[in-house]
Scaffold this active site. Structure first.
Site, PDB file in Angstrom:
ATOM      1  N   ARG A 183       0.837  -1.209   0.000  1.00 18.53           N
ATOM      2  CA  ARG A 183       0.000   0.000   0.000  1.00 18.53           C
ATOM      3  C   ARG A 183       0.866   1.251   0.000  1.00 18.53           C
ATOM      4  O   ARG A 183       2.091   1.178   0.092  1.00 18.53           O
ATOM      5  CB  ARG A 183      -0.917   0.007   1.225  1.00 18.53           C
ATOM      6  CG  ARG A 183      -0.130  -0.072   2.549  1.00 18.53           C
ATOM      7  CD  ARG A 183      -1.003   0.110   3.777  1.00 18.53           C
ATOM      8  NE  ARG A 183      -1.923  -1.006   3.976  1.00 18.53           N
ATOM      9  CZ  ARG A 183      -2.665  -1.169   5.065  1.00 18.53           C
ATOM     10  NH1 ARG A 183      -2.571  -0.284   6.058  1.00 18.53           N
ATOM     11  NH2 ARG A 183      -3.474  -2.196   5.182  1.00 18.53           N
ATOM     12  N   ASP A 202       5.902  -7.733   0.956  1.00 20.54           N
ATOM     13  CA  ASP A 202       5.221  -7.197   2.139  1.00 20.54           C
ATOM     14  C   ASP A 202       4.770  -8.345   3.025  1.00 20.54           C
ATOM     15  O   ASP A 202       4.636  -9.489   2.574  1.00 20.54           O
ATOM     16  CB  ASP A 202       4.013  -6.348   1.727  1.00 20.54           C
ATOM     17  CG  ASP A 202       3.666  -5.271   2.744  1.00 20.54           C
ATOM     18  OD1 ASP A 202       3.339  -5.624   3.899  1.00 20.54           O
ATOM     19  OD2 ASP A 202       3.725  -4.084   2.407  1.00 20.54           O
ATOM     20  N   ASP A 237       8.747 -10.871   5.603  1.00 18.60           N
ATOM     21  CA  ASP A 237       8.947 -10.198   6.879  1.00 18.60           C
ATOM     22  C   ASP A 237      10.388  -9.709   6.863  1.00 18.60           C
ATOM     23  O   ASP A 237      11.329 -10.518   6.914  1.00 18.60           O
ATOM     24  CB  ASP A 237       8.719 -11.171   8.033  1.00 18.60           C
ATOM     25  CG  ASP A 237       9.036 -10.574   9.398  1.00 18.60           C
ATOM     26  OD1 ASP A 237       9.546  -9.429   9.464  1.00 18.60           O
ATOM     27  OD2 ASP A 237       8.786 -11.249  10.416  1.00 18.60           O
ATOM     28  N   VAL A 238      10.584  -8.396   6.784  1.00 18.32           N
ATOM     29  CA  VAL A 238      11.927  -7.863   6.586  1.00 18.32           C
ATOM     30  C   VAL A 238      12.841  -8.088   7.783  1.00 18.32           C
ATOM     31  O   VAL A 238      14.058  -7.875   7.684  1.00 18.32           O
ATOM     32  CB  VAL A 238      11.895  -6.355   6.237  1.00 18.32           C
ATOM     33  CG1 VAL A 238      11.155  -6.126   4.931  1.00 18.32           C
ATOM     34  CG2 VAL A 238      11.307  -5.529   7.372  1.00 18.32           C
ATOM     35  N   TYR A 272      10.709   5.520  16.764  1.00 19.57           N
ATOM     36  CA  TYR A 272      10.700   5.752  15.319  1.00 19.57           C
ATOM     37  C   TYR A 272      11.867   6.638  14.901  1.00 19.57           C
ATOM     38  O   TYR A 272      12.626   6.309  13.990  1.00 19.57           O
ATOM     39  CB  TYR A 272       9.379   6.406  14.912  1.00 19.57           C
ATOM     40  CG  TYR A 272       9.280   6.743  13.442  1.00 19.57           C
ATOM     41  CD1 TYR A 272       8.989   5.757  12.514  1.00 19.57           C
ATOM     42  CD2 TYR A 272       9.463   8.052  12.985  1.00 19.57           C
ATOM     43  CE1 TYR A 272       8.898   6.053  11.163  1.00 19.57           C
ATOM     44  CE2 TYR A 272       9.373   8.358  11.640  1.00 19.57           C
ATOM     45  CZ  TYR A 272       9.090   7.357  10.730  1.00 19.57           C
ATOM     46  OH  TYR A 272       9.004   7.647   9.387  1.00 19.57           O
ATOM     47  N   LYS A 316      15.184   5.672  12.538  1.00 25.00           N
ATOM     48  CA  LYS A 316      15.419   6.310  11.242  1.00 25.00           C
ATOM     49  C   LYS A 316      16.757   7.046  11.214  1.00 25.00           C
ATOM     50  O   LYS A 316      17.422   7.106  10.165  1.00 25.00           O
ATOM     51  CB  LYS A 316      14.266   7.259  10.908  1.00 25.00           C
ATOM     52  CG  LYS A 316      12.950   6.563  10.591  1.00 25.00           C
ATOM     53  CD  LYS A 316      13.038   5.709   9.332  1.00 25.00           C
ATOM     54  CE  LYS A 316      11.670   5.180   8.898  1.00 25.00           C
ATOM     55  NZ  LYS A 316      11.745   4.399   7.640  1.00 25.00           N
ATOM     56  N   THR A 330      -0.485   8.663   3.403  1.00 24.19           N
ATOM     57  CA  THR A 330      -0.479   7.202   3.349  1.00 24.19           C
ATOM     58  C   THR A 330      -1.206   6.664   4.573  1.00 24.19           C
ATOM     59  O   THR A 330      -1.427   7.394   5.549  1.00 24.19           O
ATOM     60  CB  THR A 330       0.957   6.640   3.345  1.00 24.19           C
ATOM     61  OG1 THR A 330       1.530   6.797   4.654  1.00 24.19           O
ATOM     62  CG2 THR A 330       1.826   7.329   2.312  1.00 24.19           C
TER      63      THR A 330
END
Length: 239
Positions: A13, A34, A58-59, A150, A154, A185
């Site tokens: 998505r 994904d 699954d990364v 988060y 990053k 998004t």
């Protein structure tokens, strides 16, 4: 042109889906990867294009990365471009953050791209014009309260991008990053989108991030590595 194969994570998505469509339009064969298998498969089926392959991934799993890269090589060919787009947004104050919440953000947002680079590196070494693009965030340029997990993940991805660019440049592999600001998004709920749109005039569209990624993996960026391409409508400038 027919030898270009891109692997895009977080592709079910939003930004990821837009990146898949844009790279396919540019002539890449694209592996759309994904965790959301049903949504991913449905979206890819709607495209009706044999040049786009849905792959469950699954990364955070070394084993799933290895399986995904093997599947892509068998079905589409060796990977020549990796787009580490999968990410999770988790907000909490420092007092309320949990070890599990913090670790999950890091595993998806930083460990995932690291594992992806490792898994695809044998292919990238052999490719002409090989490229990696990591999706960072303006949260890796500015400090936002209640974003310890988060934001720090990053920032770490930003550092990983620079180190990978320096280490892989002698192999002819370019590594760059995009830094999206407020983008419309599903990662942002309606209330957050409304607040950000009121503050900055409008939200960015997933296609605008996809355009930036398309440039970085293209021959037009053949002399660009270690770059940080901000796509935020001036968000950082106003802060």
């Amino acid at each position: 042109m027919t030898d270009r194969v891109a692997l895009v994570t977080g592709a079910a998505r939003g930004q990821g889906a837009a990146i898949v469509r844009r790279l396919r339009a540019d002539g890449f064969r694209v592996a759309a990867c994904d965790l959301r298998v049903e949504e991913l498969s449905s979206n890819v089926a709607e495209l009706g294009d044999d040049g786009v392959l849905a792959v469950a991934l699954d990364v955070t799993s070394t084993q799933q990365w290895a399986a995904a890269v093997d599947t892509v090589a068998d079905r589409l060919g060796p990977v020549t471009a990796l787009v580490n787009n999968a990410g999770v947004l988790h907000r909490a104050s420092l007092a309320d953050e949990t070890a599990a919440g913090f670790e999950t953000s890091w595993r998806v947002n930083c460990l995932g791209p690291f594992l992806g680079i490792q898994a695809t590196l044998p292919h990238l070494r052999e490719a002409d014009g090989a490229s990696v693009v990591n999706t960072c965030s303006t949260g890796a340029m500015r400090a936002f309260p209640n974003h310890a997990a988060y934001g720090s993940s990053k920032w770490a991805l930003r550092g990983l991008t620079q180190i990978a660019a320096a280490e892989l440049s002698p192999m002819g592999i370019r590594v760059n990053a995009v830094f999206p600001g407020p983008i419309a998004t599903p990662m942002l709920d309606d209330a957050t989108q409304g607040r950000l749109a009121a503050t900055f005039g409008r939200l960015g569209q997933p296609t605008e991030v996809a355009d930036a990624v398309a440039y970085l993996v293209s021959e037009h960026a053949s002399f660009v590595t270690g770059a940080e391409l901000v796509v935020d409508g001036g968000q950082c400038l106003r802060m």
